[in-house]
Design an enzyme around this catalytic site. Structure first.
Site, mmCIF file in Angstrom:
data_model
loop_
_atom_site.group_PDB
_atom_site.id
_atom_site.type_symbol
_atom_site.label_atom_id
_atom_site.label_comp_id
_atom_site.label_asym_id
_atom_site.label_seq_id
_atom_site.Cartn_x
_atom_site.Cartn_y
_atom_site.Cartn_z
ATOM 1 N N ASN A 129 0.867 -1.358 0.307
ATOM 2 C CA ASN A 129 0.037 0.099 0.029
ATOM 3 C C ASN A 129 0.932 1.359 0.138
ATOM 4 O O ASN A 129 0.333 2.284 0.232
ATOM 5 C CB ASN A 129 -0.787 0.126 1.232
ATOM 6 N N HIS A 175 -14.382 -1.317 6.002
ATOM 7 C CA HIS A 175 -13.313 -2.216 6.654
ATOM 8 C C HIS A 175 -14.005 -2.742 7.872
ATOM 9 O O HIS A 175 -14.543 -2.278 8.567
ATOM 10 C CB HIS A 175 -12.327 -1.126 6.743
ATOM 11 N N GLU A 205 -15.904 4.919 3.322
ATOM 12 C CA GLU A 205 -14.493 5.234 3.082
ATOM 13 C C GLU A 205 -14.422 5.968 1.785
ATOM 14 O O GLU A 205 -15.197 6.080 1.045
ATOM 15 C CB GLU A 205 -13.875 3.530 2.954
ATOM 16 N N SER A 233 -11.173 -0.467 0.276
ATOM 17 C CA SER A 233 -9.680 -1.023 0.259
ATOM 18 C C SER A 233 -9.527 -2.303 -0.356
ATOM 19 O O SER A 233 -8.376 -2.588 -0.919
ATOM 20 C CB SER A 233 -9.385 -1.470 1.805
ATOM 21 N N ASP A 276 -13.458 7.175 6.242
ATOM 22 C CA ASP A 276 -12.134 6.642 6.703
ATOM 23 C C ASP A 276 -11.456 6.779 5.211
ATOM 24 O O ASP A 276 -11.680 6.173 4.316
ATOM 25 C CB ASP A 276 -12.550 5.056 7.069
ATOM 26 N N HIS A 310 -7.148 4.928 2.077
ATOM 27 C CA HIS A 310 -6.552 4.749 0.791
ATOM 28 C C HIS A 310 -6.523 5.880 -0.215
ATOM 29 O O HIS A 310 -6.193 5.790 -1.286
ATOM 30 C CB HIS A 310 -7.109 3.361 0.137
ATOM 31 N N LYS A 344 -0.130 3.481 4.828
ATOM 32 C CA LYS A 344 -0.508 3.385 3.408
ATOM 33 C C LYS A 344 0.503 4.393 2.719
ATOM 34 O O LYS A 344 1.563 4.229 2.569
ATOM 35 C CB LYS A 344 -1.997 3.025 2.892
#
Ligand SMILES: *Cc1c(COP(=O)(O)O)cnc(C)c1O
Length: 385
Positions: free
Chosen positions: A47, A133, A175, A179, A204, A207, A236
């Site tokens: 990541n 997640h 998110e 992910s 969140d 990424h 990440k």
């Protein structure tokens, strides 16, 4: 049932349905390469999207921090574990992302748990995207609030849940970049919908942070939104580890009173906070790396040959999942790629929904065109034996 029966039957089950998990001892890894058992592979599983985990200035900042503060923080932030290095990082993050406050956590997993369990109680409800997640779902189940999940990236599905009024508070959680799928949440529509119902939005952006938006400010900057709670993680694109929540003054003060992960857990080492400040400096200047990453993503997507039941998910981010479906087949493909010198992890249920086992291919700015060509050739060879 006795202990032996419980454990061996659980293990047997996982072997039978190809969900057995094991760790691989890694010699060394960087954004581009990974060395395992003395052999080098191209790394398409990390990541480290901008290649910062090996950046000399960040390593130097960690070393200087250790020289100055030693290696450990010595306690929670409420005791002796909150230093100038922590405060500087919190201030820099808040300033960069346009929030009054930032609070550091030891990991994204801890941040999600701490925030959700501190803020949500009986009578409240959490409306989370179905693909959120594990740390978000786990936190929601730990809290006394009611958890409902809306269909993935589906605003009408959220709206429907919101029509049921509740007495308590409502938190909508999603998110920025998912992910395991790499797709983006429709953040603007989600924010509007949440606001209409007086719900708070928590994003969140594990990424998205560092990778998209102006100066890498992430998904919320890209969509022009400002959620009440923004979680960013540092394992990440930042290339280190740790996390922070961005919020307003009062919420930060409240979390310092109520978030058990802040009160009862040793804070991150000051040297790490120092390294993270250096990483933030690099991220803000990393436009060239971000452009290279975008180029790599486009190159991969334009050149992949989707044959033989392998389906590329519709993602424009560094996460490019190749959906295989069957657990055993996803493992076969992963092993085949390894024989070709390419490291890609198979991801199976329960990390992803049943029958959607996949290869989670991740691209980094550190990859060169020849690396991606090798990955593409190996995938092609697997589909056309
Ligand atoms: C990785 C990840 C986390 C956990 O962050 P850590 O810092 O690794 O604990 C949380 N949320 C999402 C979406 C993630 O991808």
């Amino acid at each position: 049932m006795n202990w032996q029966t419980f454990i061996s039957s659980q293990l047997q089950l996982r072997k039978q349905n190809s969900t057995w998990r094991q760790r691989t001892r890694v010699d060394l890894s960087s954004a581009r390469f990974i060395q395992v058992a003395g052999k080098d592979y191209l790394n398409f599983s990390g990541n480290d999207y901008l290649g910062l985990s090996q950046h000399p200035k960040i390593i130097e900042a960690w070393q200087k921090g250790a020289d100055k503060y030693g290696v450990g923080s010595g306690g929670s932030g409420h005791v002796t574990g909150f230093t100038q290095a922590h405060e500087d990082l919190e201030n820099a993050l808040a300033d960069w992302l346009g929030y009054p406050r930032a609070l550091l956590f030891i990991s994204g997993f801890a941040a999600n748990q701490a925030i959700i369990t501190a803020l949500m109680s009986r009578g409240d409800r959490i409306l989370a995207d179905k693909l959120c997640h594990a740390s978000i779902l786990e936190a929601s189940m730990l809290s006394d609030a009611d958890l409902r999940r809306f269909s993935h990236n589906n605003v009408p599905s959220l709206q429907k849940l919101l029509l049921n009024e509740v007495a308590g508070k409502t938190l909508v959680v999603t998110e920025g970049v998912f992910s395991m799928d790499g797709d983006n949440a429709p953040l603007d529509a989600l924010q509007n919908t949440a606001k209409l119902h007086n719900a708070w939005l928590m994003v969140d952006d594990a990424h998205g942070i560092g990778v998209i938006g102006r100066e890498g400010r992430g998904s919320c900057d890209h969509y022009g939104i400002h959620p009440e709670l923004l979680v960013v993680t540092f394992g990440k694109a930042f290339g280190v580890s740790g996390a922070a929540v961005l919020c307003d003054e009062l919420t930060a003060d409240y979390l310092i009173q109520a978030a058990r992960h802040l009160i009862y857990s040793t804070s991150m080492p000051p040297a790490q906070a120092n390294a993270l400040s250096a990483s933030l400096t690099q991220i803000r200047q990393a436009n060239t790396a971000r452009t290279q990453l975008t180029h790599n993503i486009n190159y991969f997507r334009q050149n992949i040959n989707q044959g033989d039941g392998l389906k590329l998910a519709s993602s424009n981010t560094a996460i490019q999942p190749l959906i295989v479906g069957d657990n055993a087949k996803s493992l076969q493909l992963s092993h085949f790629l390894r024989q070709q010198g390419v490291w890609v992890q198979a991801i199976r249920p329960p990390t992803v929904p049943p029958n959607s086992a996949r290869l989670r291919i991740t691209l980094s700015a550190a990859h060169q065109q020849q690396d991606i060509d090798r990955l593409l050739e190996a995938l092609h060879d697997f589909s056309t034996p």
